[in-house]
Scaffold this active site. Structure first.
Site, PDB file in Angstrom:
ATOM      1  CB  THR A  13      46.849  50.991  33.207  1.00  0.00           C
ATOM      2  OG1 THR A  13      46.415  50.022  32.029  1.00  0.00           O
ATOM      3  CG2 THR A  13      47.420  52.111  32.550  1.00  0.00           C
ATOM      4  N   GLY A  14      46.807  48.859  35.801  1.00  0.00           N
ATOM      5  CA  GLY A  14      46.096  47.863  36.526  1.00  0.00           C
ATOM      6  C   GLY A  14      47.180  46.649  36.767  1.00  0.00           C
ATOM      7  CB  ILE A  19      47.462  39.947  33.579  1.00  0.00           C
ATOM      8  CG1 ILE A  19      46.664  38.521  33.508  1.00  0.00           C
ATOM      9  CG2 ILE A  19      48.250  40.105  32.292  1.00  0.00           C
ATOM     10  CD1 ILE A  19      45.584  38.350  32.380  1.00  0.00           C
ATOM     11  N   GLY A  20      48.643  42.244  34.753  1.00  0.00           N
ATOM     12  CA  GLY A  20      49.391  43.540  34.950  1.00  0.00           C
ATOM     13  C   GLY A  20      50.649  43.466  35.697  1.00  0.00           C
ATOM     14  CB  SER A 139      38.410  39.115  27.381  1.00  0.00           C
ATOM     15  OG  SER A 139      38.025  37.635  27.850  1.00  0.00           O
ATOM     16  CE1 TYR A 152      36.409  41.825  31.466  1.00  0.00           C
ATOM     17  CE2 TYR A 152      35.913  39.682  30.238  1.00  0.00           C
ATOM     18  CZ  TYR A 152      36.678  40.594  30.900  1.00  0.00           C
ATOM     19  OH  TYR A 152      37.925  40.081  30.727  1.00  0.00           O
TER      20      TYR A 152
END
Length: 252
Positions: A13-14, A19-20, A139, A152
């Site tokens: 996903t994404g 990175i995806g 993260s 976040y």
């Protein structure tokens, strides 16, 4: 190429950019039969598939929408695929100084980063093979207090917590759940999410060079190799962990 993912099917996903996209690209290089990639922008998704080739299947999908996740599941089912790996990578990052944060910002961050991860995995779980793998992108912010990013940071801490529980909850099917936690990485998130200027990004790059033991900011491909490790048979006894891929920053 070692073919570690030969004939395997995965979802990332994404994966339109950053990175995806790097994860999807690496999976295909390693022999994946098919990789389903999702994103919220049709144009960016089409550009990604054009680069990845015909073994990539683009599905326009917002992970915060159960309707969209059901469409993703239906697309996979229509091809009679079962999943060897799910990379719940989609996420957003917005600045939210305490005292200036709106309720809408709160829901936006948590709907994508927390709700989206949870329901991505729950929705696709029936299609996952026994012994398959879940890799969640968090993260290094999951365990620090980076100023102005409390939403976040907290959302990524929730993602890290999911893996702990799921490693235990999915033990009957031998499905592993691990967390990938990148450090500072040069992705479009800086431009589009944090809305940093070129000068701000360059200043951050110089700062990262000073504070990171390896002395530079990562590229998405360097994070992707760690993601593939977690999903591969090389990590078959690795479960419930958080792998910090940050050049040593979180260790000093």
């Amino acid at each position: 190429m070692s073919g570690k993912f030969s004939n395997q099917v995965a979802v990332v996903t994404g994966a339109s950019t950053g990175i995806g996209f790097a994860i999807a690209q690496a999976l295909l290089v390693e022999g994946a039969k098919r990789v389903y990639i999702t994103g919220r922008s049709a144009g960016t998704l089409e550009a990604a598939v054009a680069k990845l080739g015909d073994k990539a299947v683009a599905v326009l999908s917002d992970v915060s929408s159960q309707v969209d996740l059901d469409k993703l599941k239906a697309t996979i089912e229509a091809r009679h695929d079962q999943l060897d790996a799910v990379f719940a990578n989609a996420g957003i990052c917005e600045k939210n100084p305490l005292g200036e944060t709106t309720e809408a910002t709160y829901y936006n961050v948590f709907d994508v980063n927390v709700k989206g991860v949870f329901f991505t995995v729950q929705t696709l779980l029936p299609l996952m093979k026994d012994g398959s793998s879940v890799v969640l992108t968090a993260s290094i912010c999951s365990s620090n207090g980076m100023e102005g990013l409390s939403l976040y940071n907290a959302s990524k801490a929730a993602v890290r917590s999911f893996a702990r529980t799921w490693a235990n909850e999915l033990k009957g099917r031998k499905i592993r759940a691990n967390v990938l936690s990148p450090g500072f990485t040069r992705t479009p998130l800086m431009d589009n999410g944090l809305k940093m200027s070129a000068g701000e990004i360059e200043a951050l790059r110089q700062h990262v060079e000073q504070i990171t033991p390896l002395g530079y900011m990562a590229q998405p491909e360097e994070i992707a190799t760690a993601a593939l490790f977690l999903a591969s048979a090389d990590a078959k006894y690795v479960n419930g962990v958080e792998l910090m891929v940050d050049g040593g920053l979180s260790q000093i």
